[in-house]
Write a protein that holds these residues in place. Sequence first.
Motif, short mmCIF file in Angstrom:
data_model
loop_
_atom_site.label_atom_id
_atom_site.label_comp_id
_atom_site.label_asym_id
_atom_site.label_seq_id
_atom_site.Cartn_x
_atom_site.Cartn_y
_atom_site.Cartn_z
N MET A 243 0.88 -1.11 0.02
CA MET A 243 0.05 -0.03 0.06
C MET A 243 0.74 1.32 -0.04
O MET A 243 0.65 2.22 -0.62
CB MET A 243 -0.94 0.10 1.21
N LEU A 244 1.89 1.20 0.75
CA LEU A 244 3.08 2.49 0.63
C LEU A 244 3.43 2.53 -0.76
O LEU A 244 3.73 3.82 -1.34
CB LEU A 244 4.13 2.32 1.71
N VAL A 245 3.94 1.49 -1.49
CA VAL A 245 4.21 1.43 -2.85
C VAL A 245 3.20 2.05 -3.77
O VAL A 245 3.42 3.10 -4.58
CB VAL A 245 4.73 0.29 -3.14
N VAL A 246 1.91 1.69 -3.59
CA VAL A 246 0.84 2.34 -4.25
C VAL A 246 0.73 3.66 -4.11
O VAL A 246 0.36 4.52 -5.08
CB VAL A 246 -0.48 1.48 -3.96
N ILE A 247 0.53 4.23 -2.86
CA ILE A 247 0.44 5.51 -2.46
C ILE A 247 1.68 6.49 -3.07
O ILE A 247 1.13 7.49 -3.61
CB ILE A 247 0.43 5.80 -0.90
N ALA A 248 2.71 5.79 -3.06
CA ALA A 248 3.87 6.62 -3.68
C ALA A 248 3.85 6.93 -4.87
O ALA A 248 4.21 7.78 -5.58
CB ALA A 248 5.22 5.86 -3.33
N CYS A 249 3.45 5.62 -5.78
CA CYS A 249 3.44 5.82 -7.24
C CYS A 249 2.31 6.76 -7.80
O CYS A 249 2.34 7.40 -8.50
CB CYS A 249 3.29 4.43 -7.70
N LEU A 250 0.91 6.67 -6.99
CA LEU A 250 -0.04 7.42 -7.31
C LEU A 250 0.24 8.89 -6.99
O LEU A 250 -0.17 9.87 -7.59
CB LEU A 250 -1.32 7.16 -6.23
#
Length: 324
Positions: A243-250
Amino acid sequence: IPKSLWARLFILVALLEVVAIICIEGYVIKRTIDIYKNGTESQWGFGVQDSDTKMSITKESFIVYDVIFIVAQVFLLMLCWEAVAHKNTIQIIAATLFNVMCLIYSLIQYTTFYIRPTASAGIFQKDNDMRILQITTMVVYSLCSIAFAMLTWELYQLFGWKTYKKLGANLALRRAYKWHQILLTLLKLDIFFFISYSVQLATLVLRVSDPETWVQIGVVIPSSVLFLVLAFWALKVEHRHVMLVVIACLGLSPAYFIYKLVRMNVGIDKTNDPYLDSRKYLTFFIVVTLALILVTVYVSVQCYRNFGIGLKEAIADYDARKAQ
């Protein structure tokens, strides 16, 4: 589907709109092909290509827009059906707003055809059948938007927050579940708008001979869908690192859309403008996608903060009780 009259009317309106728009846009596609049947075959095999400028996808762009209308209606029907079946008031509201966006898109199309027509759209000026079809599309969307808004209010009153209350008396869990449902709905909208934008960019602006076209079709679109599916999974299992990766990419993705927005409008050679016919449509999709991504980032952070408070277990327990 719930036995409620309002719920059934909501689905009925969605079904009628799907049938109406598919019939209208299907005939619009036929009219477009007939109008350009004497033209030169384009690089993609339908419509015609400007023989003088050799612009990348101009005339057939109208067919792509009509196909997007049809796909949007199927997507809307799925949103409505799932929302009513699960008594999800958040998704019901989202479906209503999505229909309003379709109305705005139809207004942009009419403007491109008749109010401020581009060079390639000028051929439609004397075609009364096409004008009537465009106006009918706007009327259908307007009437259905009003109907959806009225039914959404009734369904909100009917369903309320029943689903959240079934999770128990814990107010923190109810709030967490609300954010959970909002993020699920946003991710569905993100997938639709990003794919629609990418398809338009790849087929209307980029050239067949341009490697970026195939990178967009073969890499960007599939990887983006996979990424958003990964976001669904991370939310479901409450995987913090993913989820942290998702938030960072978004969080980084708005830079790309701002860059594309600037590139479309600044420093363009008017004698060889690849965005001539698609600028309004792409701008609409970029702005909507950008807004959705920003909201998705915020909601994702709220969901991340709620990981570990027992929501995953509460949902699993509720699903088990519902299955029994």
